[in-house]
Design an enzyme around this catalytic site. Structure first.
Site, PDB file in Angstrom:
ATOM      1  N   HIS A   1       0.703  -1.298   0.034  1.00  0.00           N
ATOM      2  CA  HIS A   1      -0.049   0.067   0.151  1.00  0.00           C
ATOM      3  C   HIS A   1       0.957   1.328  -0.078  1.00  0.00           C
ATOM      4  CE1 HIS A   1       0.853   1.485   4.139  1.00  0.00           C
ATOM      5  NE2 HIS A   1       0.835  -0.001   4.425  1.00  0.00           N
TER       6      HIS A   1
ATOM      7  N   ARG B   1      -5.606   0.747   4.957  1.00  0.00           N
ATOM      8  CA  ARG B   1      -4.561   1.093   4.044  1.00  0.00           C
ATOM      9  C   ARG B   1      -4.392   0.146   2.660  1.00  0.00           C
ATOM     10  NH1 ARG B   1      -2.145   0.445   9.269  1.00  0.00           N
ATOM     11  NH2 ARG B   1      -0.029  -0.335   8.827  1.00  0.00           N
TER      12      ARG B   1
ATOM     13  N   GLU C   1       0.422  -5.616   8.845  1.00  0.00           N
ATOM     14  CA  GLU C   1       1.823  -5.006   8.903  1.00  0.00           C
ATOM     15  C   GLU C   1       2.378  -5.443  10.053  1.00  0.00           C
ATOM     16  OE1 GLU C   1       4.674  -4.295   8.396  1.00  0.00           O
ATOM     17  OE2 GLU C   1       4.772  -2.252   7.451  1.00  0.00           O
TER      18      GLU C   1
ATOM     19  N   HIS D   1       1.428  -4.989   3.223  1.00  0.00           N
ATOM     20  CA  HIS D   1       2.267  -4.212   3.933  1.00  0.00           C
ATOM     21  C   HIS D   1       3.544  -4.216   3.762  1.00  0.00           C
ATOM     22  CE1 HIS D   1      -1.445  -2.866   5.984  1.00  0.00           C
ATOM     23  NE2 HIS D   1      -1.789  -3.960   5.956  1.00  0.00           N
TER      24      HIS D   1
END
Lengths: 258, 254
Positions: free
Chosen positions: B11, B62, B89, B186
């Site tokens: 992202h 995100r 993440e 991520h």
């Protein structure tokens, strides 16, 4: 006593809704207004504190886009979204792409109303000569359905919509509701109407006068047998809801009423 | 001859990236720049005519929104999407929410570099008193995780250890069935997949900065071994700039 909450949502305005054309299985995205409708709907649901566990949509972009915008407004993008052709808009056959006002002028308001609002009258089937045939049936998404592409509809009455929707409702949606999951079904005018007819036991005759406004969340409170315990609630500002209902009804008329 | 193609996309810039704060499991949204990166990534895939059959992403907006922008660009919004915390993440524990420059000034550049860039040293735990403890650890989306599964902090090693089971059990079978897979996730969860695919050492993966918003393409043989290095879709200038930008983070402001 309400055990479960189910939300239905008819997507907002698409480019063709604006032009008053039967969109059906043609894959249009939302217009700017349609995007705003979905965002407003999401904000409303957020304000009222609703939390979804699962969202079902059709495989038409406008219902998916609506679901995404609603989840985004609610900060619930992480909620799983499951897509199926069985929630698609009603297949309008050869009427796809035709402007409703022109149809009303050509065939009369009553015939258009019959095609739009009767329960078991199937419009004429779409065939290879139709300008949108290839756009629909060459689309890869229709090779991923749970029936072979050649068995997908070429036209549908509202009854036929329910016939292909109900198995999905029973096998896939109901088990989730019974687990206590708060479900949102983000779909189309007629797939929502078909489901409502079934859940509320609306007669073949009465379903004709049921109009779902766009972008307005419909809350059904269901008992443990998935029967509604009270009339459906259209959530939000009542004046806005009435205006939205009128807008949809006007689309069936040859000229907008003043 | 490639048996399979796999596309990864990290992202773009989040609001917290913008503020140079350790983000981890905090559910920061994309900044305007991040949205633009996602759209550009989608456009690159559209221009190259990519088709997918199934998509995977994390439970953080995100990554999800990046995927949504991509699917919108390539007109494949109808694809099935599976969201999993295992692609989240890396969890930055007690550092979550802290400005990177201030942390570097407080703990020294060296310690920050160790925490961000080491393989198996976790940052301090996020305890119950932490500003984001309630909003992260008690979030409804993690309700099904067991006590053992829900992290309070992670080293890169920990991140990879919880990402790889999902890769092996869920994603690999789909690839082997011939499904064309797109993963939007991520920096560190994708590093886990890359390290595994390429058989990279711990030192090597620490040096690798995946560019943001740029589709990363692997051509794989039937044993899922890459036939060559990862390829980026987009113009050379964009790719070069993005890699340099990430490497510059974490340094204390003078």
């Amino acid at each position: 006593m309400s055990k479960y909450k189910l939300f239905l949502l008819r997507h907002g305005e698409g480019a063709w809704n604006k032009e008053n054309r039967f969109c059906s299985w043609v894959d249009q995205k939302l217009s700017e207004d349609g995007v705003k409708e979905a965002q407003d709907c999401g904000r409303l649901l957020k304000e009222q504190g609703y939390k979804f566990d699962l969202v079902f949509t059709s495989i038409l972009s406008r219902s998916i886009q609506t679901a995404w915008l609603v989840l985004e407004a609610m900060g619930q993008e992480w909620v799983p979204v499951v897509k199926s052709w069985r929630l698609n808009e009603r297949h309008y056959g050869s009427l796809i792409g035709l402007n409703r006002a022109e149809m009303a002028l050509q065939h009369g308001e009553e015939k258009v109303k019959l095609w739009r609002r009767s329960y078991d009258v199937t419009p004429p089937m779409i065939d290879e000569s139709h300008p949108y045939f290839l756009e629909i049936y060459n689309d890869r998404r229709y090779t991923t359905c749970d029936v072979p592409k050649e068995n997908l509809p070429r036209a549908e009455s509202l009854k036929e919509v329910l016939d292909r929707l109900l198995p999905y409702w029973g096998s896939t949606v109901v088990p989730e509701i019974r687990k206590g999951r708060t479900v949102l079904i983000s779909a189309h005018g007629n797939s929502c109407r078909a489901l409502l007819k079934y859940l509320e036991g609306i007669s073949d005759k009465d379903i004709a006068s049921v109009t779902l406004p766009t972008g307005i969340p419909v809350l059904l409170e269901l008992d443990e047998n998935l029967k509604p315990v009270k009339p459906r609630q259209l959530l939000g500002d009542q004046a806005k809801i009435q205006a939205a209902i009128k807008k949809v009804e006007d689309q069936g008329k040859a000229r907008p009423s003043t | 001859m490639a048996a399979y193609k796999l596309v990864l996309i990290r992202h773009g810039e989040s609001c917290w990236n913008q503020e140079n704060r350790f983000c981890g499991w905090f559910d920061a949204d994309l900044s305007e720049t991040g949205e633009h990166e996602a759209k550009r990534g989608g456009q690159a895939l559209k221009d190259a005519g990519y088709e997918f059959d199934i998509c995977y992403t994390s439970v953080l907006k995100r990554a999800i929104r990046t995927l949504w922008f991509v699917l919108d660009s390539i007109d494949q919004m109808w694809l099935p999407v599976h969201r999993t915390w295992r692609l989240n993440e890396r969890h930055y524990g007690g550092l979550t929410g802290l400005n990177k420059a201030e942390t570097a000034a407080k703990h020294g550049e060296a310690q920050v570099k160790i925490w961000r860039r080491s393989f198996d040293i976790p940052p301090p735990s996020m305890d119950e008193g932490h500003d984001f403890y309630q909003s992260i650890s008690k979030d409804r989306r993690y309700a099904d995780l067991t006590e053992d599964q829900l992290p309070s902090c992670e080293s890169l090693k920990d991140t990879i250890a919880r990402a790889l089971p999902f890769w092996n059990e869920e994603i690999v079978p789909q690839i082997k069935e011939g499904k064309r897979v797109l993963i939007a996730a991520h920096g560190n969860s994708l590093r886990g997949i890359v390290k595994h695919l390429e058989g990279m050492s711990e030192e090597a993966i620490m040096e690798l900065n995946l560019p943001t918003g740029i589709p990363i393409v692997y051509e794989l043989d039937k044993n899922l071994k890459p036939l060559g290095p990862m390829q980026f879709l987009g113009d050379e200038e964009t790719v070069k700039k993005a890699m340099e930008a990430v490497a510059a983070q974490g340094k204390a402001k003078k």
